[in-house]
Design a protein around this motif. Structure first.
Motif, mmCIF file in Angstrom:
data_model
loop_
_atom_site.group_PDB
_atom_site.id
_atom_site.type_symbol
_atom_site.label_atom_id
_atom_site.label_comp_id
_atom_site.label_asym_id
_atom_site.label_seq_id
_atom_site.Cartn_x
_atom_site.Cartn_y
_atom_site.Cartn_z
ATOM 1 N N ASN A 160 26.782 1.539 -9.087
ATOM 2 C CA ASN A 160 25.800 0.292 -9.314
ATOM 3 C C ASN A 160 24.613 0.724 -8.967
ATOM 4 O OD1 ASN A 160 26.113 -0.104 -6.723
ATOM 5 N ND2 ASN A 160 27.106 -2.064 -6.578
ATOM 6 N N GLY A 161 24.507 1.932 -8.494
ATOM 7 C CA GLY A 161 23.115 2.325 -7.779
ATOM 8 C C GLY A 161 22.886 2.076 -6.292
ATOM 9 N N ASP A 162 23.738 1.293 -5.633
ATOM 10 C CA ASP A 162 23.611 1.074 -4.304
ATOM 11 C C ASP A 162 23.551 2.406 -3.454
ATOM 12 O OD1 ASP A 162 23.302 -1.618 -4.959
ATOM 13 O OD2 ASP A 162 25.137 -2.141 -4.156
ATOM 14 N N ARG A 163 22.952 2.457 -2.465
ATOM 15 C CA ARG A 163 22.655 3.361 -1.773
ATOM 16 C C ARG A 163 23.191 3.075 -0.213
ATOM 17 N NH1 ARG A 163 18.405 8.284 -2.659
ATOM 18 N NH2 ARG A 163 18.871 8.508 -5.039
ATOM 19 N N LEU A 164 24.167 3.852 0.362
ATOM 20 C CA LEU A 164 24.693 3.566 1.783
ATOM 21 C C LEU A 164 24.703 4.417 2.756
ATOM 22 C CD1 LEU A 164 28.001 1.667 0.644
ATOM 23 C CD2 LEU A 164 25.735 0.681 1.349
ATOM 24 N N TYR A 191 32.891 19.280 -6.479
ATOM 25 C CA TYR A 191 31.861 19.530 -7.862
ATOM 26 C C TYR A 191 31.447 18.589 -8.448
ATOM 27 C CZ TYR A 191 34.689 23.895 -7.004
ATOM 28 O OH TYR A 191 34.804 24.975 -6.249
ATOM 29 N N ARG A 192 31.786 17.411 -8.179
ATOM 30 C CA ARG A 192 30.938 16.159 -8.804
ATOM 31 C C ARG A 192 30.095 15.409 -7.762
ATOM 32 N NH1 ARG A 192 34.212 11.178 -11.335
ATOM 33 N NH2 ARG A 192 33.086 10.024 -9.616
ATOM 34 N N PHE A 193 30.853 15.014 -6.751
ATOM 35 C CA PHE A 193 29.831 14.324 -5.710
ATOM 36 C C PHE A 193 28.933 15.137 -4.864
ATOM 37 C CE2 PHE A 193 33.753 11.412 -4.608
ATOM 38 C CZ PHE A 193 33.630 10.639 -5.590
ATOM 39 N N ARG A 213 32.735 2.345 -6.124
ATOM 40 C CA ARG A 213 33.149 3.634 -6.858
ATOM 41 C C ARG A 213 31.876 4.581 -6.491
ATOM 42 N NH1 ARG A 213 35.914 5.503 -11.448
ATOM 43 N NH2 ARG A 213 36.749 3.417 -11.967
ATOM 44 N N VAL A 214 32.154 5.571 -5.583
ATOM 45 C CA VAL A 214 30.994 6.403 -5.411
ATOM 46 C C VAL A 214 30.809 7.408 -6.463
ATOM 47 C CG1 VAL A 214 30.635 8.285 -3.929
ATOM 48 C CG2 VAL A 214 31.726 6.224 -3.029
ATOM 49 N N GLU A 215 29.291 7.547 -6.614
ATOM 50 C CA GLU A 215 29.122 8.608 -7.687
ATOM 51 C C GLU A 215 28.456 9.883 -7.199
ATOM 52 O OE1 GLU A 215 28.710 8.350 -11.383
ATOM 53 O OE2 GLU A 215 30.409 6.857 -10.630
ATOM 54 N N ARG A 216 27.935 9.946 -6.001
ATOM 55 C CA ARG A 216 27.740 11.034 -5.432
ATOM 56 C C ARG A 216 27.374 10.938 -3.991
ATOM 57 N NH1 ARG A 216 21.719 12.410 -5.414
ATOM 58 N NH2 ARG A 216 20.636 10.288 -5.737
ATOM 59 N N GLU A 232 20.244 15.445 2.581
ATOM 60 C CA GLU A 232 19.021 15.796 2.926
ATOM 61 C C GLU A 232 19.055 16.827 3.656
ATOM 62 O OE1 GLU A 232 17.466 12.373 4.483
ATOM 63 O OE2 GLU A 232 17.310 11.191 2.677
ATOM 64 N N ASP A 233 18.293 18.042 3.572
ATOM 65 C CA ASP A 233 18.527 19.086 4.289
ATOM 66 C C ASP A 233 19.655 19.491 4.815
ATOM 67 O OD1 ASP A 233 15.419 19.105 4.348
ATOM 68 O OD2 ASP A 233 15.473 17.667 6.208
ATOM 69 N N ASP A 234 20.432 19.845 3.886
ATOM 70 C CA ASP A 234 21.823 20.283 3.844
ATOM 71 C C ASP A 234 22.854 19.382 5.055
ATOM 72 O OD1 ASP A 234 21.542 22.368 2.214
ATOM 73 O OD2 ASP A 234 20.459 23.640 3.796
ATOM 74 N N ARG A 235 22.428 18.283 4.914
ATOM 75 C CA ARG A 235 23.229 17.204 5.665
ATOM 76 C C ARG A 235 23.617 16.019 4.979
ATOM 77 N NH1 ARG A 235 24.528 16.895 10.877
ATOM 78 N NH2 ARG A 235 25.264 14.765 11.506
ATOM 79 N N ALA A 236 24.822 15.516 4.892
ATOM 80 C CA ALA A 236 25.235 14.537 4.428
ATOM 81 C C ALA A 236 24.738 13.257 4.983
ATOM 82 C CB ALA A 236 26.609 14.482 4.153
ATOM 83 N N VAL A 237 23.946 12.337 4.390
ATOM 84 C CA VAL A 237 23.409 11.213 4.989
ATOM 85 C C VAL A 237 23.991 9.673 4.500
ATOM 86 C CG1 VAL A 237 21.453 12.562 5.787
ATOM 87 C CG2 VAL A 237 21.522 11.247 3.254
ATOM 88 N N GLY A 238 24.852 9.967 3.437
ATOM 89 C CA GLY A 238 25.253 8.776 2.862
ATOM 90 C C GLY A 238 25.878 9.048 1.413
ATOM 91 N N VAL A 239 25.967 7.646 0.585
ATOM 92 C CA VAL A 239 26.456 7.874 -0.480
ATOM 93 C C VAL A 239 25.807 7.036 -1.453
ATOM 94 C CG1 VAL A 239 28.984 8.303 0.231
ATOM 95 C CG2 VAL A 239 28.302 5.871 -0.452
ATOM 96 N N GLU A 240 25.961 7.162 -2.823
ATOM 97 C CA GLU A 240 25.431 6.357 -3.951
ATOM 98 C C GLU A 240 26.598 5.973 -4.592
ATOM 99 O OE1 GLU A 240 22.680 6.801 -7.918
ATOM 100 O OE2 GLU A 240 21.769 7.486 -6.102
#
Length: 551
Positions: free
Chosen positions: A275-279, A295-297, A257-260, A264-272
């Motif tokens: 469970n707190g994992d970052r990809l 509006y959420r992610f 389940r993606v939370e956000r 970074e610097d107006d570029r998508a670099v991954g997801v959180e």
């Protein structure tokens, strides 16, 4: 994927959502030389294109007809590239739907315009002029071959655009006239009250804002066997595309389940994840609910006045988003008569509408799903799927405030359906083995779709027009945000072929951005479909539906 995982120099892509759009994006990205991972919150692929099971019955939730089941058109090519129809038989019907009113008058919408015209004239000779006009236009649609699902318009070359014009221009007036004539306006001219009420229900429920064009287009597809039902049903389609994706080297993670979205610097670099994992990845594609994504992610940081209008103001307007639906699956011991129709819309009396919880259109669709695909019911048994449009807020408030009352309302649905089927199929009521009811909140819990909507934006509405304009202007991206794209029904509009095509389109735009060639080829999977290919089928609710003896 981590920051240091470059997959051997391949561009890396994270895809949020394992529905048909997300799976398609993954397949095309893999074919185009990217390294992808799909994150799906549920335990199954497909999103709304899904099924679940109880006591040997498979409750197929989504497909009623599938554009692209016949060879020789772009829709079918997309499904062949995705392996969606590999090894599967296709069921076609001679009629699209039957409609029965409260007085047991009925009309059958045959796909053959000659047979349809004869049947309608027998019902109402006084409406001959309108009937002949409708069937004449249907014959004209039978001669057309327009399936724009391989390349988005902004990427088409001049010769490709000229080829589209060559096909469209001879039928331009037909398209213009049938898209400008609302079905409700057309039917209002009928003298016969049954035909006046029945025609908007050709597609099972009344789509309200639709003009004539989509009715004619889909009936023409059905006439050519290009709107059939694939063996294995909805989840079977999703499983086949999932198999194609993993064979191409893609990775899919369930219960993710993606939370956000990480920016970074107006570029998508991954997801959180929850469970707190970052990809991390070079690019992120969101193929899930549009409002949640923006509006959420992304905290609403990358919008425009048009996007805000579409995903906030439009969502609250009546008639621009498909309503949610109540589904009641009924498993019956024994076969039904071969004459039993595969699909009927019953126009309900005031008394029946007052009993059925929160029915929006005073109608109930009854489909004999075991006629679509025999594997959805155990041997010697039958399965009905009864549906009606309903109000998400009603069911959400019930489930939130009083779970016991929520279950009581679900039981009322089950009892109504049991009595309704017994009246039309005497003896069926005593042979019912299982009833399973899914409400709009069920859809919302498992897919995250806004208000449990089954198809997102309604076609031929101001929201649909605005979404189309945004896609062509933004190329499925958000303003001010690099490395990020969107796909799916909240971008391209509802319908499985549109969802699959949106996965193809978003990959083509990404290939253009990366300067790499877009590649696609047909699946060579020829293995005959087997029911075990559905894999594990969960029960959405542990508690079975209990019916009272007198129901």
């Amino acid at each position: 994927m981590t920051r240091d995982n470059s997959a051997g120099g391949k561009p890396s892509v994270i895809i949020i959502g394992g529905g048909i759009a997300g799976l398609a994006a993954g397949c095309y990205a893999q074919m185009s030389g990217m390294d992808t991972r799909i994150l799906e919150k549920h335990v199954l692929p497909g999103g709304c294109c899904t099924a679940w099971s109880r006591e040997g019955y498979i409750f197929d939730y989504c497909i009623e007809w599938l554009i692209g089941t016949a060879p020789g058109n772009e829709a079918n090519q997309v499904w062949r590239e995705l392996g969606a129809l590999d090894g599967k038989a296709i069921t076609n019907f001679e009629m699209f739907n039957r409609v029965v009113d409260e007085n047991e008058r009925e009309v059958t919408f045959y796909n053959d315009p000659d047979r349809l015209q004869q049947h309608l004239l027998e019902i109402s000779p006084a409406d001959a002029q309108l009937i002949k006009s409708f069937c004449r236009d249907l014959r004209r649609f039978l001669r057309l071959d327009l399936f724009p699902f391989l390349k988005p318009p902004p990427l088409k070359t001049l010769p490709e655009k000229l080829d589209v014009l060559r096909k469209v221009l001879p039928a331009f007036f037909l398209f213009w006239r049938t898209s400008a004539t609302q079905m409700d306006d057309f039917t209002a001219k009928f003298r016969d009250p049954l035909l006046r009420r029945a025609l908007p229900n050709v597609f099972f429920q009344d789509h309200e804002c639709f003009p004539l064009l989509p009715y004619l287009y889909n009936m023409a597809c059905a006439y050519h066997g290009n709107a059939g039902f694939p063996q294995g049903g909805s989840l079977g389609l999703a499983r086949s595309v999932e198999s194609r994706y993993t064979e191409l080297g893609g990775e899919i993670s369930y219960r993710a389940r993606v939370e956000r979205v990480l920016v970074e610097d107006d570029r998508a670099v991954g997801v959180e994840l929850k469970n707190g994992d970052r990809l991390y990845a070079d690019h992120v594609i969101s193929a899930c609910d549009g409002n949640t994504t923006i509006y959420r992610f992304l905290d609403g940081k990358y919008t425009s006045p048009a996007i805000d209008e579409l995903y906030t103001e439009m969502l609250g307007k009546p008639g621009v988003v498909y309503p949610s639906m109540v589904s009641a699956f009924v498993g019956v011991d024994g076969d039904l008569s071969p004459e039993a129709p595969h699909s009927t819309t019953y126009l309900l009396s005031e008394q029946d509408s007052a009993v059925l919880p929160c029915v929006l259109q005073d109608s109930l669709v009854v489909q004999l799903r075991s006629r679509y695909w025999p594997g959805c019911a155990p041997p010697g048994k039958s399965l009905f799927h009864c549906t009606y449009f309903s109000e998400f807020g009603y069911w959400r408030e019930l489930r939130t405030r009083n779970r016991r009352e929520y279950w009581s309302e679900k039981r009322k649905v089950a009892e109504f359906v049991r009595a309704f089927l017994e009246k039309r199929y005497p003896g069926v009521g005593g042979r019912i083995e299982v009833v399973d009811v899914a409400t709009p909140t069920t859809n919302h819990r498992y897919t995250g779709n806004h208000n449990g909507s089954i198809l997102g934006w309604m076609g031929f509405t101001e929201a649909d027009d605005l979404a189309t304009a945004l896609v062509e202007k933004q190329r499925m991206r958000l303003p001010g945000l690099a490395g990020f794209s969107m796909a799916g029904q909240w971008v391209s509009g509802g319908g499985l072929i549109k969802a699959a095509a949106s996965g193809r389109f978003v990959t083509q735009y990404l290939c253009e951005e990366l300067g790499i060639p877009f590649q696609a080829w047909e699946s060579t999977g020829g293995q005959a479909w087997r029911p075990d290919m559905l894999g594990h089928l969960p029960q959405l609710d542990v508690r079975p539906m209990q019916l009272t003896e007198e129901a």
